[in-house]
Design an enzyme around this catalytic site. Sequence first.
Site, short mmCIF file in Angstrom:
data_model
loop_
_atom_site.label_atom_id
_atom_site.label_comp_id
_atom_site.label_asym_id
_atom_site.label_seq_id
_atom_site.Cartn_x
_atom_site.Cartn_y
_atom_site.Cartn_z
N THR A 139 0.79 -1.23 0.00
CA THR A 139 0.00 0.00 0.00
C THR A 139 0.82 1.29 0.00
O THR A 139 0.63 2.15 -0.87
CB THR A 139 -0.96 -0.01 1.21
OG1 THR A 139 -1.81 -1.16 1.08
CG2 THR A 139 -1.80 1.25 1.28
ZN LIG Z 1 -3.18 -1.43 -0.43
#
Ligand SMILES: [Zn+2]
Length: 387
Positions: A139
Amino acid sequence: MANYDSINLTSKSILHNNHSTVIIGSHSKLLDDDDEFDQHSDETLRLIKSQFSTRKNNKNKFFYIRKFLTYALCILLLISIFSFLFKQNNTVKDKIVMLISIDSFTPRYLNFNVTPTISSLAANGVRAKFMEPVYPSSTFPNHFSLVTGLYPESHGIIANVFYDTSDNSVFTYTNPLDANNSKWWLGEPIWITAEKNNVRSATCMWPGSEAEIQGFRPSIYEKFSYMDLHTKIDKIFSWLDLPDFPRLITLYIPEVDSAGHTSGPESQLVKDNLALVDKEINYLLDGLKYRGIRENVDLIIVSDHGMTDTTGNYLTYCLEGQHGFNPEMPDMHAMFIANGPSFPKNVVLEGFKNLEIYEMLCNILSIPAAPNNSTAFFSTSKILQNT
Ligand SMILES: [Zn+2]
């Protein structure tokens, strides 16, 4: 003026029918012919009187018609000037760019048929078959590559958690102190490029947006919290209602990713959360339409990476780290959908790396890009319009 002329002609012919040979057409002849003048003087005087009175009434009528037409012409002129100026403002000056990340939304999720709004944005805009994340496909590195156009080794966020051997410190993506510590965040994210070029920016929980970078911050930044998506969108509306509203807005949406981690990418929970996100995107579109600015807004919906089913393979999953899979794996492919004044309709692109997004945003906002790892994919392929 054509109407005015035709009214004049009509009035002349009316006078002609009422003995205008005497009054208008042969006025000088009437005064030269003494006999006829004496013989019919009374009747003629009466006629002259009545005709002059008709002329006077007609003259008054013309005066008012003329006045009315002049006013109408002025109003029409003003309307066209205002509509021209308004159009200028709407197409170029006030273009707004919204970059929305739906964490771990992979293109195959569109096949679940639970996201009608997002699918319709894709059909009426540009969609990529896939967008390739950078390595590692987790992320924080990918969110910061999306907004800087840099590989993680250049922007500094090389994983969600990592060590800095120079001072034995640790970056942890969940630590609020690391979120606003400038030492971790290198490169130049798009909101900094915007602010440097006097374009106001607002961020709603994008990784890196809470830190001061090169002495700049977004004009508005909402720190990370577990705020529901509806409230986030209301916040964006309140920013758009400001007199000096931001022209670059970023929004981070974690609901689909958290469902994928809890229940797996094919689960009902992922489908439910996809439907919820889609409903809120529709709420966003309604709010833009209500404000009369939908046509000014470029919506760019992306994700950081995809998601693969790790059921029964928990050890591998832990060793790889969250989303730390090969970014070329189709399961890990991210999404790209763009819809708005800068994009054509009904275009499907081949896959490209997420490093192209930063420079594309600079192109849309007409601001110079900082050095980055983009291949200028969007400018060379001439996809953008009205920029
Ligand atoms: Zn992510």
